[in-house]
Design an enzyme around this catalytic site. Structure first.
Site, PDB file in Angstrom:
ATOM      1  N   CYS A   6      -3.463   8.552  10.747  1.00 28.64           N
ATOM      2  CA  CYS A   6      -4.646   8.710   9.914  1.00 28.64           C
ATOM      3  C   CYS A   6      -5.742   7.854  10.523  1.00 28.64           C
ATOM      4  O   CYS A   6      -5.545   7.264  11.591  1.00 28.64           O
ATOM      5  CB  CYS A   6      -4.363   8.323   8.468  1.00 28.64           C
ATOM      6  N   ASP A  39      -5.514  -4.587   3.314  1.00 27.99           N
ATOM      7  CA  ASP A  39      -6.283  -3.755   2.383  1.00 27.99           C
ATOM      8  C   ASP A  39      -7.515  -4.479   1.825  1.00 27.99           C
ATOM      9  O   ASP A  39      -8.295  -3.878   1.086  1.00 27.99           O
ATOM     10  CB  ASP A  39      -5.390  -3.275   1.223  1.00 27.99           C
ATOM     11  N   ARG A  63       0.516   5.076  12.580  1.00 23.67           N
ATOM     12  CA  ARG A  63       1.407   5.003  11.428  1.00 23.67           C
ATOM     13  C   ARG A  63       2.727   5.760  11.597  1.00 23.67           C
ATOM     14  O   ARG A  63       3.050   6.683  10.830  1.00 23.67           O
ATOM     15  CB  ARG A  63       0.661   5.443  10.168  1.00 23.67           C
ATOM     16  N   LYS A  84      -1.961   1.448  -7.523  1.00 21.48           N
ATOM     17  CA  LYS A  84      -1.606   2.702  -6.824  1.00 21.48           C
ATOM     18  C   LYS A  84      -0.317   2.529  -6.021  1.00 21.48           C
ATOM     19  O   LYS A  84       0.594   3.339  -6.106  1.00 21.48           O
ATOM     20  CB  LYS A  84      -2.754   3.092  -5.880  1.00 21.48           C
ATOM     21  N   ASN A  85      -0.258   1.458  -5.224  1.00 18.53           N
ATOM     22  CA  ASN A  85       0.860   1.317  -4.291  1.00 18.53           C
ATOM     23  C   ASN A  85       2.157   0.859  -4.955  1.00 18.53           C
ATOM     24  O   ASN A  85       3.205   0.820  -4.307  1.00 18.53           O
ATOM     25  CB  ASN A  85       0.473   0.400  -3.128  1.00 18.53           C
ATOM     26  N   ARG A 129      -9.182   8.324  -4.026  1.00 17.37           N
ATOM     27  CA  ARG A 129      -7.735   8.281  -3.792  1.00 17.37           C
ATOM     28  C   ARG A 129      -7.121   7.010  -4.359  1.00 17.37           C
ATOM     29  O   ARG A 129      -5.949   7.017  -4.733  1.00 17.37           O
ATOM     30  CB  ARG A 129      -7.441   8.329  -2.278  1.00 17.37           C
TER      31      ARG A 129
HETATM   32  N1  EPU Z   1       4.930   0.796  11.298  1.00 13.60           N
HETATM   33  C1  EPU Z   1       5.654   1.166  12.416  1.00 13.60           C
HETATM   34  N2  EPU Z   1       6.801   1.872  12.232  1.00 13.60           N
HETATM   35  C2  EPU Z   1       7.255   2.231  11.002  1.00 13.60           C
HETATM   36  C3  EPU Z   1       6.520   1.852   9.877  1.00 13.60           C
HETATM   37  C4  EPU Z   1       5.351   1.125  10.057  1.00 13.60           C
HETATM   38  O1  EPU Z   1       5.264   0.857  13.549  1.00 13.60           O
HETATM   39  O2  EPU Z   1       8.315   2.878  10.928  1.00 13.60           O
HETATM   40  C5  EPU Z   1       3.688   0.023  11.477  1.00 13.60           C
HETATM   41  C6  EPU Z   1       2.463   0.782  10.953  1.00 13.60           C
HETATM   42  O3  EPU Z   1       1.989   1.697  11.911  1.00 13.60           O
HETATM   43  C7  EPU Z   1       1.510  -0.360  10.672  1.00 13.60           C
HETATM   44  C8  EPU Z   1       2.440  -1.478  10.188  1.00 13.60           C
HETATM   45  O4  EPU Z   1       3.735  -1.125  10.651  1.00 13.60           O
HETATM   46  O5  EPU Z   1       0.869  -0.749  11.854  1.00 13.60           O
HETATM   47  C9  EPU Z   1       2.505  -1.641   8.679  1.00 13.60           C
HETATM   48  O6  EPU Z   1       2.739  -0.382   8.087  1.00 13.60           O
HETATM   49  P1  EPU Z   1       3.498  -0.183   6.724  1.00 13.60           P
HETATM   50  O7  EPU Z   1       4.607   0.783   6.936  1.00 13.60           O
HETATM   51  O8  EPU Z   1       3.831  -1.489   6.096  1.00 13.60           O
HETATM   52  O9  EPU Z   1       2.367   0.542   5.855  1.00 13.60           O
HETATM   53  P2  EPU Z   1       2.621   1.696   4.817  1.00 13.60           P
HETATM   54  O10 EPU Z   1       3.873   1.458   4.116  1.00 13.60           O
HETATM   55  O11 EPU Z   1       2.381   3.012   5.464  1.00 13.60           O
HETATM   56  C10 EPU Z   1       1.474   0.479   2.803  1.00 13.60           C
HETATM   57  C11 EPU Z   1       0.343   0.776   1.858  1.00 13.60           C
HETATM   58  C12 EPU Z   1      -0.975   0.667   2.612  1.00 13.60           C
HETATM   59  C13 EPU Z   1      -1.095  -0.759   3.160  1.00 13.60           C
HETATM   60  C14 EPU Z   1       0.118  -1.069   4.053  1.00 13.60           C
HETATM   61  C15 EPU Z   1       0.124  -2.492   4.574  1.00 13.60           C
HETATM   62  C16 EPU Z   1       1.361   2.287   0.283  1.00 13.60           C
HETATM   63  C17 EPU Z   1       1.467   3.659  -0.266  1.00 13.60           C
HETATM   64  N3  EPU Z   1       0.527   2.110   1.312  1.00 13.60           N
HETATM   65  O12 EPU Z   1       1.387   1.462   3.831  1.00 13.60           O
HETATM   66  O13 EPU Z   1      -2.009   0.907   1.673  1.00 13.60           O
HETATM   67  O14 EPU Z   1      -2.281  -0.890   3.896  1.00 13.60           O
HETATM   68  O15 EPU Z   1       1.338  -0.848   3.321  1.00 13.60           O
HETATM   69  O16 EPU Z   1       0.095  -3.396   3.537  1.00 13.60           O
HETATM   70  O17 EPU Z   1       2.006   1.369  -0.216  1.00 13.60           O
HETATM   71  C18 EPU Z   1      -4.175   1.487   0.978  1.00 13.60           C
HETATM   72  O18 EPU Z   1      -3.776   1.370  -0.193  1.00 13.60           O
HETATM   73  O19 EPU Z   1      -5.397   1.610   1.283  1.00 13.60           O
HETATM   74  C19 EPU Z   1      -3.197   1.472   2.053  1.00 13.60           C
HETATM   75  C20 EPU Z   1      -3.447   1.950   3.278  1.00 13.60           C
END
Ligand code: EPU
Length: 417
Positions: free
Chosen positions: A116, A304, A121, A22-23, A396
């Protein structure tokens, strides 16, 4: 509304095939915005999140066909540059269209994702990075509005290695003028998968998989055909399932190198793991040893997989500490596991898990995607029946997982109520 019903107590045995990630699929689908033409992707998982991003692209003017895990997208007539609230509220990853829209259409209007269940996030790293590339960014009425006549390469230091943030910036920088160097980026395999597809499209990206990525902007890109990498979290969920039920599962068409940290922890619990080229065999053993785990960005232990591993520790021999270092609120499954008899106490970002001899089936509520998977795992070892509500969270991100578990010998079915 669907529910999942499980009768616990059956060890899992046999072979299972992992679906596409998915990701990895989501950012790669977003990357089709970068240029007009017909893309074809194989091994695309059948998931609600994939439906959501398709619907978003269709609203922007793309033509989409999806059958037999092959997704064809024609972005030749893309005309809109907006990701409205109705789409983004269903799936936060819709934010992935921000970078490519800005690069191709010079403008983007994307609803702010908000928080969420698992955390606040924020996306300030995405926005700061895009500003460094020359975008004008404002926030109004719950939307990010971004525009840039020309994006220009820049040296960008992320405060933290955000996964979708790294992906958004890579997609914005591929068509920027000059060189972009992104420091402290995420190193997840999904980043490399996206970089590989972008390079196939004609981009010039190096360093993906390390913490510095260099992107030399190119003038144009072209559509491609590509295959989505296997889902490492689905793979990991089956690995834990084998360890938990004391069964033996061969997980096919997976990428063992993406799961090293989880495999090391599972071996410490007593599970036997054997690697082949594109498959992993996991055999569970009893008793299960307690092992501490700290979630970290890749190549650390994946957040995850935290909920699933916690189920294993909840029936292990002894006491373990599970620390969640990526999201601030990713222990929502704990209260449901407690209702099934688990002995877990939370203190800040640590969960103290004291193994109990067995769990007991109960009606429970799925609260997010990976929490749902953990409840299925718990149900498969619990005495009696577990009824999982709100399984739309599961749909999802797991491609027909109850069917896969059923074929491995679990007593599990989906019912409509
Ligand atoms: N964060 C910030 N500021 C930002 C961006 C992120 O503070 O501008 C923080 C977030 O709040 C979090 C941490 O950094 O505490 C990591 O967040 P990240 O941005 O890496 O997560 P994401 O890109 O929103 C992706 C996956 C998630 C997975 C995370 C961590 C996708 C679509 N989603 O989310 O997948 O948990 O990386 O590996 O790639 C899932 O599949 O169940 C899922 C939640």
């Amino acid at each position: 509304m669907d529910q999942i019903l499980i009768n616990g107590g059956y060890p899992l045995n046999g072979e299972v095939t992992v679906s596409g990630a998915k990701n990895a699929a989501l950012p790669i689908i977003a990357a089709t915005i970068l240029t007009g033409g017909r893309f074809t992707f194989h091994n695309v998982p059948i998931l609600k999140d994939i439906e959501s991003i398709q619907a978003l692209l269709v609203d922007m003017g793309a033509e989409v066909e999806f059958s037999d895990n092959t997704l064809s997208i024609d972005t030749g007539n893309l005309s809109d540059f907006e990701a409205p609230y109705e789409h983004v509220r269903k799936m936060r990853a819709s934010i992935l269209v921000l970078g490519p829209l800005l690069a191709r259409m010079k403008r983007a209007r994307v609803s702010l994702p908000g928080g969420c269940a698992i955390g606040a996030r924020p996306i300030e790293q995405h926005l700061n990075g895009l500003s460094h590339l020359g975008a004008e960014i404002s926030l109004a009425h719950g939307y990010v509005e971004a525009s840039a006549q020309n994006l220009t390469g820049a040296e960008i230091y992320l405060d933290l290695p955000t996964v979708t943030g790294t992906e958004n910036l890579m997609m914005a920088a591929v068509l920027a003028e000059g060189r972009t160097v992104l420091h402290n980026v995420a190193r997840e395999p999904e980043i490399t998968a996206l970089a590989d597809v972008l390079n196939l499209m004609g981009a010039d990206i190096s360093g993906s998989g390390s913490s510095t990525i260099t992107i030399n902007g190119v003038k144009e890109l072209h559509p491609v055909t590509a295959t989505i990498i296997p889902d490492r979290i689905e793979t990991g969920t089956f690995m834990v399932a084998a360890a938990l039920t004391g069964g033996e599962i061969v997980i096919n068409t997976c990428e063992p190198t993406h799961l090293k940290e989880l495999a090391l922890k599972l071996e410490k619990t007593g599970a036997e793991i054997e690697y082949r080229d594109r498959s992993i065999r996991v055999r569970g053993s009893h008793p299960i040893n307690s092992v501490d785990v700290k979630t970290m960005p890749y190549p650390g232990f994946p957040t995850d997989m935290q909920a699933q591993f916690m189920v294993l520790m909840s029936v292990a021999n002894g006491f373990s500490v599970i620390s969640e270092n990526v999201f601030e609120n990713r222990f929502i499954h704990v209260s449901e596991l407690r209702r099934m008899g688990a002995d877990i106490t939370i203190s800040g970002s640590h969960a103290m898990v004291r193994g109990v001899p067995e769990l007991s089936g109960a009606p429970v509520m799925a609260t997010d995607l990976r929490a749902s998977a953990s409840l299925i795992l718990a149900g498969m070892i619990a005495r009696g029946t577990t009824r999982i509500n709100r399984v739309y969270h599961l749909d999802r991100g797991y491609d027909r997982i109850e069917k896969k578990f059923s074929r491995l010998g679990a007593s599990i079915k989906r019912i409509s109520v």
